[in-house]
Design a protein around this motif. Structure first.
Motif, PDB file in Angstrom:
ATOM      1  N   ALA A  84       4.158   5.749  15.189  1.00 39.60           N
ATOM      2  CA  ALA A  84       4.318   4.978  14.329  1.00 39.60           C
ATOM      3  C   ALA A  84       2.969   4.071  14.176  1.00 39.60           C
ATOM      4  O   ALA A  84       2.611   3.747  13.185  1.00 39.60           O
ATOM      5  N   TYR A  85       2.261   3.968  15.298  1.00 38.16           N
ATOM      6  CA  TYR A  85       1.134   2.979  15.302  1.00 38.16           C
ATOM      7  C   TYR A  85      -0.009   3.945  14.348  1.00 38.16           C
ATOM      8  O   TYR A  85      -0.870   3.344  13.645  1.00 38.16           O
ATOM      9  N   CYS A  86      -0.111   5.269  14.499  1.00 39.72           N
ATOM     10  CA  CYS A  86      -0.917   6.098  13.894  1.00 39.72           C
ATOM     11  C   CYS A  86      -0.787   6.036  12.046  1.00 39.72           C
ATOM     12  O   CYS A  86      -1.724   5.873  11.460  1.00 39.72           O
ATOM     13  N   VAL A  87       0.645   6.134  11.919  1.00 36.80           N
ATOM     14  CA  VAL A  87       0.975   6.095  10.249  1.00 36.80           C
ATOM     15  C   VAL A  87       0.570   4.680   9.886  1.00 36.80           C
ATOM     16  O   VAL A  87       0.041   4.376   8.869  1.00 36.80           O
ATOM     17  N   PHE A  88       0.666   3.409  10.710  1.00 41.22           N
ATOM     18  CA  PHE A  88       0.109   2.235  10.317  1.00 41.22           C
ATOM     19  C   PHE A  88      -1.361   2.044  10.275  1.00 41.22           C
ATOM     20  O   PHE A  88      -2.073   1.428   9.276  1.00 41.22           O
ATOM     21  N   ARG A  89      -1.891   2.423  11.292  1.00 44.47           N
ATOM     22  CA  ARG A  89      -3.488   1.949  11.504  1.00 44.47           C
ATOM     23  C   ARG A  89      -3.985   3.092  10.580  1.00 44.47           C
ATOM     24  O   ARG A  89      -5.167   2.513  10.080  1.00 44.47           O
ATOM     25  N   PHE A  90      -3.808   4.143  10.341  1.00 49.62           N
ATOM     26  CA  PHE A  90      -4.671   5.049   9.519  1.00 49.62           C
ATOM     27  C   PHE A  90      -4.160   5.357   8.134  1.00 49.62           C
ATOM     28  O   PHE A  90      -4.182   6.306   7.718  1.00 49.62           O
ATOM     29  N   ARG A  91      -3.338   4.474   7.576  1.00 52.02           N
ATOM     30  CA  ARG A  91      -2.696   4.647   6.407  1.00 52.02           C
ATOM     31  C   ARG A  91      -3.681   4.742   5.265  1.00 52.02           C
ATOM     32  O   ARG A  91      -4.852   4.200   5.481  1.00 52.02           O
ATOM     33  N   TYR A  92      -3.312   5.264   3.995  1.00 49.87           N
ATOM     34  CA  TYR A  92      -4.409   5.675   3.136  1.00 49.87           C
ATOM     35  C   TYR A  92      -4.775   4.390   2.548  1.00 49.87           C
ATOM     36  O   TYR A  92      -4.068   3.305   2.328  1.00 49.87           O
ATOM     37  N   HIS A  93      -6.236   4.446   2.222  1.00 46.84           N
ATOM     38  CA  HIS A  93      -6.771   3.241   1.723  1.00 46.84           C
ATOM     39  C   HIS A  93      -7.716   4.077   0.567  1.00 46.84           C
ATOM     40  O   HIS A  93      -8.392   4.890   0.829  1.00 46.84           O
ATOM     41  N   PRO A  94      -7.907   3.373  -0.795  1.00 45.80           N
ATOM     42  CA  PRO A  94      -8.775   4.206  -1.319  1.00 45.80           C
ATOM     43  C   PRO A  94     -10.344   4.189  -1.104  1.00 45.80           C
ATOM     44  O   PRO A  94     -10.619   3.224  -0.338  1.00 45.80           O
ATOM     45  N   GLY A  95     -10.889   5.228  -1.256  1.00 57.39           N
ATOM     46  CA  GLY A  95     -12.311   5.598  -0.538  1.00 57.39           C
ATOM     47  C   GLY A  95     -12.409   5.651   0.895  1.00 57.39           C
ATOM     48  O   GLY A  95     -13.476   6.134   1.092  1.00 57.39           O
ATOM     49  N   LYS A  96     -11.332   5.614   1.650  1.00 54.82           N
ATOM     50  CA  LYS A  96     -11.515   6.078   2.922  1.00 54.82           C
ATOM     51  C   LYS A  96     -11.143   7.550   3.315  1.00 54.82           C
ATOM     52  O   LYS A  96     -10.656   8.071   2.941  1.00 54.82           O
TER      53      LYS A  96
END
Length: 271
Positions: A58-70
């Motif tokens: 759950a932490y990984c899904v939240f912490r490394f969720r998609y952001h434009p350009g990332k």
């Protein structure tokens, strides 16, 4: 965020279900509280690992969720992390196995003063044999099974003649006395299991397996077969009744011996 919420609710629901719903617990009726303790230890270890892994997801899904350009960082290996994972896994497995090995040694180390009961599994019924006044069970062989001798007890063995054979009936055990269960199958794999005793063992054709227990409370308990043994497997049930000493002796005196059962079978007209 929906996936994170589902993972967190999965952990909370699983822990709450285990703590507030005794779905796997039955009141114990033997000395094998050691097995209960081993199960509890296993639940704590596996439950902790399950909780940490799912919450980490759950932490990984939240912490490394998609952001434009990332962009993701490529890291093909991490020796330090691999050692931590391998070491932690090894310690966890050892912590689960060690109590079980200790209990297993106790499970198969039969006390010197234990009485004997033979349990015979057959599609799809239970039979039992107890030693007679000589305190010994006679020999038996599956190859000598006949219609009037369904357990294959050796007729020529003097120790067999006073054995008490209980076919398709109830087994009575005395309260507070250790008993060794000798398990034998005359057809396919079976498993003698009384949930309240916390004790079970496979019954393998061609060999005799065993364990021991001490009943700790009187009552009537259901015998189940815990090994799939054919179409009649769900109906392969029996009864164990734990009596006080006086009631057990009264029941035992009412049971016919092997020689008496043979004599009765020979008197019955052939069909």
């Amino acid at each position: 965020m929906a996936i994170v919420l589902v993972l967190v609710l999965l952990v909370v629901g699983s822990v709450a279900f285990h703590l507030f719903s005794p779905w796997w617990w039955t009141p114990i009726a033997s000395n094998w509280s050691y097995i209960d303790n081993t199960i509890v230890i296993t639940f704590w270890i596996t439950g902790l690992v399950f909780t940490l892994v799912v919450l980490f997801m759950a932490y990984c899904v939240f912490r490394f969720r998609y952001h434009p350009g990332k962009r993701a960082a490529y890291q093909p290996e991490n020796k330090r992390l691999e050692w931590w994972l391998a070491g932690g896994t090894a310690l966890g497995v050892a912590a689960m196995l060690a109590p079980g090995l200790v209990v297993w040694k106790q499970f198969v180390t039969v006390p010197a003063d234990a009485s004997m009961v033979e349990v015979v599994g057959q599609q799809w019924q239970w039979s039992f044999r107890l030693p007679g006044v000589d305190g010994r069970l006679g020999r038996a062989d599956t190859r000598t099974v006949t219609a009037d001798n369904p357990l294959g007890v050796n007729r020529n063995d003097p120790a067999s003649l006073d054995d008490i054979v209980i076919q398709g009936g109830e087994l009575h055990l005395p309260l507070g006395k250790p008993v060794e269960l000798l398990l034998r199958s005359i057809d396919v794999l079976h498993d003698f299991y009384v949930p309240e005793f916390r004790a079970k063992m496979d019954m393998i054709p061609g060999t005799v397996t065993y364990y021991w227990l001490t009943p700790t409370r009187t009552g009537t308990f259901e015998v189940l077969c815990a090994e799939l043994c054919g179409v009649g497997h769900p109906q392969m049930r029996g009864t164990v009744i734990v009596d006080d000493e006086a009631a057990y002796r009264t029941w035992l005196q009412q049971q016919p011996t092997f020689s008496q059962s043979l004599a009765l079978a020979q008197k019955q007209p052939a069909k």
